[in-house]
Write a protein that holds these residues in place. Structure first.
Motif, PDB file in Angstrom:
ATOM      1  N   ASP A  96       0.863  -1.145   0.039  1.00  0.00           N
ATOM      2  CA  ASP A  96       0.042   0.057   0.019  1.00  0.00           C
ATOM      3  C   ASP A  96       0.667   1.394   0.104  1.00  0.00           C
ATOM      4  OD1 ASP A  96      -1.709   1.985   0.581  1.00  0.00           O
ATOM      5  OD2 ASP A  96      -2.857   1.010   1.915  1.00  0.00           O
ATOM      6  N   ALA A  97       0.840   2.071  -1.107  1.00  0.00           N
ATOM      7  CA  ALA A  97       1.607   3.295  -1.226  1.00  0.00           C
ATOM      8  C   ALA A  97       1.338   4.215  -0.158  1.00  0.00           C
ATOM      9  CB  ALA A  97       1.558   3.702  -2.805  1.00  0.00           C
ATOM     10  N   ASN A  98       0.069   4.189   0.293  1.00  0.00           N
ATOM     11  CA  ASN A  98      -0.357   5.417   1.324  1.00  0.00           C
ATOM     12  C   ASN A  98       0.044   4.942   2.851  1.00  0.00           C
ATOM     13  OD1 ASN A  98      -1.797   6.937  -0.784  1.00  0.00           O
ATOM     14  ND2 ASN A  98      -3.396   4.990  -0.817  1.00  0.00           N
ATOM     15  N   THR A  99       0.733   4.104   3.179  1.00  0.00           N
ATOM     16  CA  THR A  99       1.047   3.556   4.269  1.00  0.00           C
ATOM     17  C   THR A  99       2.588   3.487   4.501  1.00  0.00           C
ATOM     18  OG1 THR A  99       1.175   1.111   3.990  1.00  0.00           O
ATOM     19  CG2 THR A  99      -1.091   1.943   4.738  1.00  0.00           C
ATOM     20  N   TYR A 100       2.867   3.676   5.832  1.00  0.00           N
ATOM     21  CA  TYR A 100       4.444   3.721   5.940  1.00  0.00           C
ATOM     22  C   TYR A 100       4.711   3.483   7.447  1.00  0.00           C
ATOM     23  CZ  TYR A 100       3.415   8.561   7.666  1.00  0.00           C
ATOM     24  OH  TYR A 100       2.547   9.707   8.278  1.00  0.00           O
ATOM     25  N   TRP A 101       6.121   2.819   7.534  1.00  0.00           N
ATOM     26  CA  TRP A 101       6.547   2.596   9.054  1.00  0.00           C
ATOM     27  C   TRP A 101       7.093   3.932   9.392  1.00  0.00           C
ATOM     28  CZ3 TRP A 101      12.033   3.043   9.555  1.00  0.00           C
ATOM     29  CH2 TRP A 101      12.417   2.690  10.973  1.00  0.00           C
ATOM     30  N   LYS A 102       7.065   4.065  10.692  1.00  0.00           N
ATOM     31  CA  LYS A 102       7.938   5.451  11.342  1.00  0.00           C
ATOM     32  C   LYS A 102       8.466   5.128  12.672  1.00  0.00           C
ATOM     33  CE  LYS A 102       7.488  10.349  12.075  1.00  0.00           C
ATOM     34  NZ  LYS A 102       7.636  10.364  13.837  1.00  0.00           N
ATOM     35  N   SER A 103       9.773   5.472  13.099  1.00  0.00           N
ATOM     36  CA  SER A 103      10.504   5.178  14.186  1.00  0.00           C
ATOM     37  C   SER A 103       9.874   6.121  15.431  1.00  0.00           C
ATOM     38  CB  SER A 103      11.918   5.150  13.960  1.00  0.00           C
ATOM     39  OG  SER A 103      12.289   6.493  13.717  1.00  0.00           O
ATOM     40  N   ASN A 104      10.235   5.737  16.557  1.00  0.00           N
ATOM     41  CA  ASN A 104       9.794   6.325  17.909  1.00  0.00           C
ATOM     42  C   ASN A 104      10.495   7.547  18.012  1.00  0.00           C
ATOM     43  OD1 ASN A 104       9.179   7.146  20.320  1.00  0.00           O
ATOM     44  ND2 ASN A 104       9.024   4.992  21.093  1.00  0.00           N
ATOM     45  N   PRO A 105       9.784   8.575  17.772  1.00  0.00           N
ATOM     46  CA  PRO A 105      10.227  10.050  18.057  1.00  0.00           C
ATOM     47  C   PRO A 105      11.230  10.210  19.271  1.00  0.00           C
ATOM     48  CG  PRO A 105       8.136  10.239  18.247  1.00  0.00           C
ATOM     49  CD  PRO A 105       8.557   8.701  17.722  1.00  0.00           C
ATOM     50  N   SER A 148      11.864  -0.028  16.467  1.00  0.00           N
ATOM     51  CA  SER A 148      10.940   0.892  17.016  1.00  0.00           C
ATOM     52  C   SER A 148       9.876   1.386  16.348  1.00  0.00           C
ATOM     53  CB  SER A 148      11.529   2.040  17.845  1.00  0.00           C
ATOM     54  OG  SER A 148      12.088   3.035  16.940  1.00  0.00           O
ATOM     55  N   VAL A 149       8.856   1.978  16.881  1.00  0.00           N
ATOM     56  CA  VAL A 149       7.505   2.295  16.018  1.00  0.00           C
ATOM     57  C   VAL A 149       7.089   3.467  16.651  1.00  0.00           C
ATOM     58  CG1 VAL A 149       5.967   0.898  17.452  1.00  0.00           C
ATOM     59  CG2 VAL A 149       5.419   1.619  14.936  1.00  0.00           C
ATOM     60  N   ASP A 150       6.739   4.467  15.836  1.00  0.00           N
ATOM     61  CA  ASP A 150       5.722   5.633  16.451  1.00  0.00           C
ATOM     62  C   ASP A 150       4.638   5.203  17.191  1.00  0.00           C
ATOM     63  OD1 ASP A 150       4.908   8.359  16.806  1.00  0.00           O
ATOM     64  OD2 ASP A 150       5.283   9.082  14.652  1.00  0.00           O
ATOM     65  N   PRO A 151       4.180   5.874  18.300  1.00  0.00           N
ATOM     66  CA  PRO A 151       3.212   5.508  18.989  1.00  0.00           C
ATOM     67  C   PRO A 151       1.877   6.216  18.567  1.00  0.00           C
ATOM     68  CG  PRO A 151       4.575   6.985  20.391  1.00  0.00           C
ATOM     69  CD  PRO A 151       5.196   6.639  19.206  1.00  0.00           C
ATOM     70  N   TRP A 152       2.024   7.121  17.286  1.00  0.00           N
ATOM     71  CA  TRP A 152       0.859   7.757  16.803  1.00  0.00           C
ATOM     72  C   TRP A 152       0.030   6.668  16.293  1.00  0.00           C
ATOM     73  CZ3 TRP A 152      -2.183   8.208  12.584  1.00  0.00           C
ATOM     74  CH2 TRP A 152      -2.799   9.465  12.152  1.00  0.00           C
ATOM     75  N   HIS A 153      -1.538   7.047  16.418  1.00  0.00           N
ATOM     76  CA  HIS A 153      -2.400   6.220  16.362  1.00  0.00           C
ATOM     77  C   HIS A 153      -3.738   7.055  16.119  1.00  0.00           C
ATOM     78  CE1 HIS A 153      -2.465   6.508  20.617  1.00  0.00           C
ATOM     79  NE2 HIS A 153      -3.645   6.222  20.723  1.00  0.00           N
ATOM     80  N   THR A 154      -4.885   6.209  15.663  1.00  0.00           N
ATOM     81  CA  THR A 154      -6.211   6.856  15.973  1.00  0.00           C
ATOM     82  C   THR A 154      -7.165   6.456  16.622  1.00  0.00           C
ATOM     83  OG1 THR A 154      -6.922   5.779  13.831  1.00  0.00           O
ATOM     84  CG2 THR A 154      -5.603   7.570  13.319  1.00  0.00           C
TER      85      THR A 154
END
Length: 723
Positions: free
Chosen positions: A157-166, A319-325
């Protein structure tokens, strides 16, 4: 499963071969020696040292677990304090410990959620349930969440991505980003010829990174010292521009199964959530990864499978960014709300061990959680900082960097809070990780050194781990003999890694195995539990604590080789308790006969039996306690599945020539093969007989022996002769 008669007692098939093999005569010399010399005792309070736990619950079971009948049954096993297990981290989810709170992006109900620290006056604000929320920028394929989650880097999916923990960037750590390089490992499942990679960078992207291959056939994640990461000949990149392009890594393909992208410098450009929150603009983000080689026409052949599910090519992120909805709520699995947890009765009116979701949370949210609990007046014994970071392959420096940020935030709420971790997975030896620049491979050594180098060892009040020692599908009776050695070896490893003597060791979650298995509810498990607890308290040192899991019933269900259940009860799909397991009766002997909860400090003295079989298995283990009322209580485990043994019991101080012995009336309680036999029959599996333990009073005289029945736990309680 078939059952076989042996001296009128039915043994399960997995025990039979050993029972027959061990039926040879034991060597002579049957004495339990208790060393009561000066300075030999370890003091402990059962109300702090002997506890249980409450974990995440299936939605269908939640109300039943918190019914008065099940609470009463759970408490009847006798355990003292309780540990609240934070399971959402094992599924890579954020945790809303309080559904009342604010989003960093309030308009879209997304971003970083901050639970309210203020208890509500309205009864509806009573925290009964709490939930995990899926992380939108997840980068790891596998976890406890099963088939419904996956990595966003190989989902197509081109609209999703992984992001590391800030919180691992220089903005929050105060160190250069290169001090906490973030990484992604791609597992191609089998060895492949690789000379190219395609990285579709999102924002923020890496301007400095290396693409590496694993030079070993061993698993790069589970056997981290069995090989090395080697940078591809053309794998080093500086001045990266983001975007997506195919990058040649080598002039000739290199055979490997694992690739790693190691990121050391960020563009610090903002992700799709905008520039209003600085956390959106630090770290690294990848949309999709392809890896493979060039064909004879010079075309890139991608060997990565891009699908949204467990069939995708596996990736693991550092790691992963804790951003969520708000839409990411996982309603099928429930974490208990803190108001219900503390008022239900499960805490036994004792301070409880509480977790904070450090790895997938924010310091402000965790601080608000503890502030809420304290404003409610609920007593906290200790705070565990996250859960199982080693199971998520988190490097110790990253965990330590988060630990210190959270410690600072929590101690602003209450400087007296006792914090600890790392809550290791159930391992039996030192945890090894990829070597650092100094060649160090011990996870715990590097974590401790990180704290020491910053003068922050005072923030570590305890070191905790979980204990699930046995492989579920290959357990046999001889594993009982190994348990004291496994416990001691694990504890010794932590001390050798540098855990100071004044920092206690906590086993905060434990059972026979990490997965359901045939012996879990059988007599084996009862004997294992008694020996495991006794060995732990003997070897862990002052201030230690052992938590047996779990307190609540679980459904009898299919496990390895047979139907089984964790814990103390045999229950149906409605969690109606039909019977007790061997662990239940063992728990009662430990908590209601061996020690006295609510009485204060006990003294544990070294004890050893000299009885071995021809294979040099130590057949009997013993643990001697002097209780606050002056009585002595001796816990013995006869692990011989075939023979009872008459034993002498002596209490020796190294000074008096004539050892003391039990004398006068002695309470004797026994639970073993005569009181409990498990019959494996699928959903109809059951115990017959199903206890209770045998209780009687014996009158001891000097020189009198005590008969320990085969495959049994026995507790003897009385006073000693005055010599």
């Amino acid at each position: 499963m078939r059952h076989f008669a042996l001296r009128s007692i039915v043994l399960p098939e997995f025990l039979l071969s050993f029972a027959i093999a061990s039926s040879t005569h034991a060597v002579t010399g049957q004495t339990i020696h208790v060393d009561i010399g000066a300075g030999k005792a370890i003091s402990f309070d059962p109300d702090k040292a002997m506890g249980t736990s409450m974990d995440i619950l299936a939605a269908k079971d939640f109300d039943a677990v918190y019914s008065q009948s099940i609470i009463k049954a759970g408490l009847s096993a006798g355990w003292g304090p309780i540990s609240y297990r934070q399971n959402t981290e094992l599924t890579y989810d954020a945790w809303h410990w309080n559904p009342n709170g604010t989003w960093s992006d309030a308009q879209h109900k997304s971003g970083y959620f901050l639970g309210s620290a203020e208890p509500g006056a309205d009864p509806k604000d009573f925290l009964r349930q709490s939930y995990g929320y899926r992380l939108a920028h997840r980068g790891t394929t596998r976890s406890d969440s099963g088939q419904d989650e996956y990595s966003r880097m190989t989902d197509g999916d081109a609209n999703t991505y992984w992001k590391s923990n800030p919180y691992l960037t220089s903005k929050f750590t105060g160190q250069p980003d290169s001090a906490h390089p973030q990484w992604v490992v791609i597992d191609l499942a089998s060895t492949q010829e690789i000379d190219a990679i395609q990285i579709a960078w999102a924002n923020p992207y890496a301007i400095g990174y290396e693409v590496e291959y694993w030079n070993s056939k061993a698993d790069a994640l589970d056997k981290q010292t069995a090989g090395l990461w080697v940078t591809f000949p053309h794998g080093s990149v500086t001045g990266g521009q983001g975007g997506s392009r195919v990058q040649r890594l080598a002039d000739q393909p290199i055979a490997t199964r694992f690739l790693r992208i190691l990121m050391t410098a960020s563009s610090n450009t903002c992700d799709t959530h905008g520039s209003d929150d600085s956390r959106n603009c630090v770290g690294y983000a990848i949309g999709e990864i392809g890896a493979g080689n060039f064909n004879t026409l010079g075309q890139f052949v991608d060997l990565v499978k891009h699908v949204p599910g467990q069939a995708q090519t596996v990736t693991q992120a550092s790691s992963v960014d804790p951003w969520h909805t708000a839409e990411g709520i996982v309603s099928s699995r429930i974490q208990t709300g803190f108001d219900l947890f503390f008022t239900s009765g499960y805490t036994n009116h004792l301070p409880a061990m509480i977790p904070v979701a450090m790895v997938y949370a924010t310091p402000e949210d965790s601080a608000a959680q503890i502030a809420y609990i304290e404003k409610r007046g609920y007593p906290i014994s200790y705070i565990e900082m996250s859960e199982e970071p080693d199971g998520a392959y988190m490097l110790p420096e990253d965990y330590a960097a988060l630990y210190l940020q959270w410690a600072m935030a929590l101690h602003k709420v209450d400087p007296k809070l006792k914090l600890g971790g790392p809550v290791f997975t159930g391992v039996n030896e030192d945890i090894k990780v990829w070597p650092d620049a100094q060649g160090r491979t011990s996870w715990l050594v590097r974590f401790l050194d990180y704290l020491k180098a910053r003068g922050r060892m005072g923030d570590l009040a305890f070191v905790s781990f979980e204990h699930y020692p046995l492989d579920p599908c290959v357990i046999n009776w001889t594993d009982l003999y190994r348990e004291p050695q496994l416990v001691k070896g694990t504890l010794d490893a932590w001390r050798e890694d540098g855990v100071p003597a004044n920092v206690p060791l906590f086993n905060t979650e434990s059972n026979v195995s990490w997965s359901l298995t045939d012996p879990m509810q059988d007599l084996f498990a009862g004997l294992w539990l008694a020996d495991s607890l006794g060995a732990f308290l003997t070897d862990a040192g002052p201030g230690a604590a052992y938590y047996h899991s779990p307190i609540q019933p679980e459904t009898l269900r299919s496990g390895c080789q047979a139907w089984s259940t964790f814990g103390n009860f045999v229950a149906n799909d409605k969690l109606e308790i039909k019977q007790f397991t061997a662990q239940y009766f063992a728990s009662q002997l430990l908590n209601l006969d061996w020690v006295t909860h609510g009485a204060g400090m006990h003294e544990l003295y070294p004890a050893a039996a000299d009885l071995e079989d021809e294979a040099h298995h130590r057949l009997i283990t013993a643990y001697a306690v002097k209780r606050p009322d002056g009585e002595w209580s001796l816990l013995t485990i006869n692990k011989d599945p075939s023979n009872a043994h008459d034993v002498n019991i002596t209490f020796e101080d190294g000074v008096t020539s004539t050892p003391a012995q039990f004398e006068g009336p002695v309470k004797m309680v026994t639970f073993g093969a005569a009181e409990y036999v498990w019959h494996s029959s699928g959903a109809a599996s059951h115990a017959d007989p199903d206890g209770p333990p045998k209780r009687r009073e014996i009158h001891c005289q000097r020189g009198q022996k005590v008969l320990l029945p085969k495959a049994s736990i026995t507790v003897l309680t009385g006073r000693l002769s005055s010599n």
